[in-house]
Write a protein that holds these residues in place. Sequence first.
Motif, PDB file in Angstrom:
ATOM      1  N   SER A   1      -6.846  10.461   8.533  1.00  0.00           N
ATOM      2  CA  SER A   1      -6.711   9.144   8.696  1.00  0.00           C
ATOM      3  C   SER A   1      -5.690   8.548   9.484  1.00  0.00           C
ATOM      4  CB  SER A   1      -6.383   8.839   7.237  1.00  0.00           C
ATOM      5  OG  SER A   1      -4.835   8.919   6.936  1.00  0.00           O
TER       6      SER A   1
ATOM      7  N   PHE B   1      -5.327   2.387   4.338  1.00  0.00           N
ATOM      8  CA  PHE B   1      -5.143   3.705   3.782  1.00  0.00           C
ATOM      9  C   PHE B   1      -4.239   4.723   4.340  1.00  0.00           C
ATOM     10  CE2 PHE B   1      -6.362   7.871   3.096  1.00  0.00           C
ATOM     11  CZ  PHE B   1      -6.285   8.243   1.776  1.00  0.00           C
TER      12      PHE B   1
ATOM     13  N   GLY C   1       0.469   4.039  -2.942  1.00  0.00           N
ATOM     14  CA  GLY C   1       0.355   5.457  -2.844  1.00  0.00           C
ATOM     15  C   GLY C   1       1.618   6.359  -3.471  1.00  0.00           C
TER      16      GLY C   1
ATOM     17  N   SER D   1      -8.950   2.940  -1.969  1.00  0.00           N
ATOM     18  CA  SER D   1      -7.690   3.778  -1.643  1.00  0.00           C
ATOM     19  C   SER D   1      -7.601   4.531  -2.996  1.00  0.00           C
ATOM     20  CB  SER D   1      -6.453   2.996  -1.473  1.00  0.00           C
ATOM     21  OG  SER D   1      -6.470   2.455  -0.177  1.00  0.00           O
TER      22      SER D   1
ATOM     23  N   PHE E   1       0.832  -1.118   0.160  1.00  0.00           N
ATOM     24  CA  PHE E   1      -0.015   0.068  -0.029  1.00  0.00           C
ATOM     25  C   PHE E   1       1.090   1.169   0.234  1.00  0.00           C
ATOM     26  CE2 PHE E   1      -3.262  -2.902   0.430  1.00  0.00           C
ATOM     27  CZ  PHE E   1      -4.637  -1.878   0.336  1.00  0.00           C
TER      28      PHE E   1
ATOM     29  N   GLU F   1      -7.694  -1.703  -1.821  1.00  0.00           N
ATOM     30  CA  GLU F   1      -6.693  -1.104  -2.635  1.00  0.00           C
ATOM     31  C   GLU F   1      -7.668   0.088  -3.652  1.00  0.00           C
ATOM     32  OE1 GLU F   1      -2.820  -0.413  -4.796  1.00  0.00           O
ATOM     33  OE2 GLU F   1      -3.243  -1.383  -2.811  1.00  0.00           O
TER      34      GLU F   1
ATOM     35  N   PHE G   1      -1.210   3.872   2.546  1.00  0.00           N
ATOM     36  CA  PHE G   1      -1.165   4.304   1.053  1.00  0.00           C
ATOM     37  C   PHE G   1      -1.096   5.986   1.042  1.00  0.00           C
ATOM     38  CE2 PHE G   1      -3.678   6.038  -2.405  1.00  0.00           C
ATOM     39  CZ  PHE G   1      -3.568   5.259  -3.567  1.00  0.00           C
TER      40      PHE G   1
END
Length: 375
Positions: free
Chosen positions: A193, A221, A69, A167, A65, A164, A224
């Motif tokens: 977050s 997340f 990102g 995200s 992740f 995913e 990410f």
Amino acid sequence: MTLDERLVAVSHRGPGFDQIRIAAATVVLLHHARSVEYADIRVDPLFHYSGGGIHFGFLAVAVFFAISGFLVTPGLLRSRNVIDFASHRILRIFPALIIVVIASMVLLGPALTILTPASYVSDPNLYRYAKNILTLTFDYLPGVINSEGNPILINGALWTLHFEVLSYAMLALASMLGLLYRRSLFLMLFLASYGIHLAISFDPTLVAALPQRFLTFISLFVYFGAGAALFIFADRIPFSIAFAIAALALVMVALPFGLGAVVMPLCLPYIVIVCGLSALPGQSLLKHDLSYGVYLIHAPILTAFSLLFPALRIWWFAAAIVIFITVILSYLSWRFVESPALRQKKCLSNWLNDRFDTCCPFWRKRKHALVAKNE
């Protein structure tokens, strides 16, 4: 040197990301292979070291992740075109996923089920399993059971794909709202977050009150978002091996004290990105990106192995066999599914943009405004 300067130095092609991705996919494979020998695969050495805070399977997923990102954000920042972004993500995620899900339904299931062909085909669970094509996880195929008569998990890796995709959707929404292009606002999104992640990590009442889907999304997340933030602030964040080592040391000190939730989202993405922008060993051996194929394919192979050879209860032996078969199938997936699909990025982007221009005049005006702004 900053991360941005390092990106320029490596021509915006991180030399170590392929090695990290294949290593993370292999860790996930090894994590799942432990199911051959152990009842609870989460209870591994990292789980014991962290006091139950994290295990190697989740660590590998968090690495994925963070990399995602960092790598998908630049294209959206440059183009400001959500349709292009979505089409590229669709072609990376779904072609191989569709093949793996269908192959599980029409090849693996019939080979392992205790049902007759007619009963197998008429069972509603067969068609529920097809929801995995849309990343809506359903774990079981009709009549595929273990020696105790319980349904057996077919592909334990698929659940992460739903988050995913969510995200990606969150990043696209941030773009549409303008948060992605004002760094302070995106930092606020990431910190929000991170704050929610900390709250649910230390407050059991919140865990009980909030939906499990939301809890899982936040837990992923946050990595990410950290990867995305590292790119957005790349001109201000140093590229430093020494800092990465210090971050790793901080993680190792924090984990036994139950502080992994505090330091991991901040330190792990930085460690991963620094390594990804470094020349790691094995680059010459990785001619193709097999990591996604390994991630998708290994679990059905492991399921078949465990059912066909129930007496073999040595997890590392099972892992060795599954790795061998999985790498071959992953190469075929890359050669005949993933790579050809990725070559269609421009075609799909143009087609989708044309459709949206035709059907949504507002979208056409907004896109032209963004193009003018970029010029």
